[in-house]
Design an enzyme around this catalytic site. Sequence first.
Site, mmCIF file in Angstrom:
data_model
loop_
_atom_site.group_PDB
_atom_site.id
_atom_site.type_symbol
_atom_site.label_atom_id
_atom_site.label_comp_id
_atom_site.label_asym_id
_atom_site.label_seq_id
_atom_site.Cartn_x
_atom_site.Cartn_y
_atom_site.Cartn_z
ATOM 1 N N HIS A 81 0.834 -1.215 0.000
ATOM 2 C CA HIS A 81 0.000 0.000 0.000
ATOM 3 C C HIS A 81 0.856 1.247 0.000
ATOM 4 O O HIS A 81 0.844 2.060 0.923
ATOM 5 C CB HIS A 81 -0.952 -0.019 1.197
ATOM 6 C CG HIS A 81 -2.114 -0.934 0.984
ATOM 7 N ND1 HIS A 81 -2.228 -2.159 1.615
ATOM 8 C CD2 HIS A 81 -3.196 -0.820 0.173
ATOM 9 C CE1 HIS A 81 -3.340 -2.754 1.227
ATOM 10 N NE2 HIS A 81 -3.952 -1.971 0.349
ATOM 11 N N HIS A 85 1.344 1.633 -5.794
ATOM 12 C CA HIS A 85 -0.002 1.033 -5.877
ATOM 13 C C HIS A 85 -0.998 2.106 -6.342
ATOM 14 O O HIS A 85 -1.741 1.902 -7.302
ATOM 15 C CB HIS A 85 -0.424 0.480 -4.515
ATOM 16 C CG HIS A 85 -1.895 0.149 -4.416
ATOM 17 N ND1 HIS A 85 -2.507 -0.772 -5.234
ATOM 18 C CD2 HIS A 85 -2.865 0.643 -3.603
ATOM 19 C CE1 HIS A 85 -3.798 -0.846 -4.917
ATOM 20 N NE2 HIS A 85 -4.043 0.013 -3.941
ATOM 21 N N HIS A 123 -6.803 7.077 -2.964
ATOM 22 C CA HIS A 123 -7.712 6.163 -2.261
ATOM 23 C C HIS A 123 -7.089 5.398 -1.102
ATOM 24 O O HIS A 123 -7.813 4.861 -0.271
ATOM 25 C CB HIS A 123 -8.361 5.175 -3.242
ATOM 26 C CG HIS A 123 -7.498 3.984 -3.526
ATOM 27 N ND1 HIS A 123 -6.401 4.046 -4.369
ATOM 28 C CD2 HIS A 123 -7.547 2.722 -3.068
ATOM 29 C CE1 HIS A 123 -5.815 2.845 -4.409
ATOM 30 N NE2 HIS A 123 -6.487 2.022 -3.631
ATOM 31 N N ASP A 235 -8.639 -0.825 -8.266
ATOM 32 C CA ASP A 235 -7.887 -1.248 -7.066
ATOM 33 C C ASP A 235 -7.340 -2.660 -7.241
ATOM 34 O O ASP A 235 -6.311 -3.011 -6.678
ATOM 35 C CB ASP A 235 -8.815 -1.179 -5.843
ATOM 36 C CG ASP A 235 -8.052 -0.936 -4.535
ATOM 37 O OD1 ASP A 235 -8.697 -0.773 -3.502
ATOM 38 O OD2 ASP A 235 -6.808 -0.922 -4.570
#
Length: 344
Positions: A81, A85, A123, A235
């Site tokens: 993360h 990413h 996000h 995602d």
Amino acid sequence: YHMKVGNQDVVDVIMCPNPHDEPCFEKFTFTPRKILPKETPCYVLQMMHHLNFLEDFRIKQETLIRFILYVKKGYRELPYHNWLHAFSVAHFAYLCLRNFQLIERGYLTKLEALAYFVSCLCHDIDHRGTTNSFQQQSNSVLASLYSSEGSVMERHHLSQTLCILNTEGCNFLESLNREDYRRCLDLIKDMILATDLATHYKIHSRQLTMAEEGYDRTSSEHRYYLCGLLMTCADLSDQTKDWTETKRVAQLIYSEFFNQGDLEKQMGKEPANMMDREKASIPDHQVEFLTECCLCIFRILAVIFPSAKILVGAIKRNIICWKSSKDTFNKLCLEGKTSYEVLI
Ligand SMILES: Cc1nc2ccc(C(=O)NCC(C)C)cc2n2c(-c3cc(OC(C)(C)C)ccc3Cl)nnc12
Ligand SMILES: [Mg+2]
Ligand SMILES: [Zn+2]
């Protein structure tokens, strides 16, 4: 304002190869993780130029660059993360906007498209490499702030995004009129909150119904479900790439999961099998996740956008690779290799 953000100057973001000279940059087979991290802010800028956002929303380039650099700095150095990413998720959003012609064919307004691209970039800001349930278990500050509403991490990512927008010289949305500005922030909120796995499971069946009934541009529910679907697809887009990439990304995700499992053991808690480096069988978990979660989501996408069928095919190929890797995987585990020595 000072020109430097983190270790990058606002000015040196301008120099990078023009991605559109490389035809495969625009293809779903392109793997954005191979781009040099230092060049990624420039690629973000170039994508936004090619989506015509700066002209449509009278965005000042220097403000936008500062925003991008603050967002990049907002990600931690985690195995999965991290900023790369976020960058790869935003690249997939760019591919959907271009390849499905989401604006031209009226699926998204220009404002929804801008909110979609920016939400992908933001996000997971300030992710700690742990799940929502771990926030509760560890009584983290974020749990005390958000656990009453749920989606603890996602509410934090949204809050960090709004903080950056309110930072001097970073509000690239400042030229929007009051109504568009309000609408854009509401869209960013819906889209970032849609990346909570729990939210996905709640709305998944209605997204399938929407796809089967046919997308109704006049329905605000349909527009909300489409934005959520586009967010979850972005995602998960690593899973639509080639096997080498998928295998490498899984190793990053499980490195985070196992670190959480180690923390849970130190806290005297029993981690879930998937989080326990002693017990996890990565191929089994991946076959289950790709089959139960990824395949379903991308099948819905392919109902609405038939050209997304190649993405469903890529996921199916990766499932087959995980199944065949199981034998090798179990043999090497018997020889005492740890979970991801096998993956390398
Ligand atoms: C390759 C791959 N394996 C995964 C295996 C398990 C899980 C997981 O969270 N299991 C639940 C347990 C922990 C309580 C997630 C996985 N995962 C995701 C992912 C997807 C997310 O949610 C959306 C985007 C809405 C689907 C949210 C966060 C993440 Cl990390 N991205 N790639 C993966
Ligand atoms: Mg997330
Ligand atoms: Zn994410």
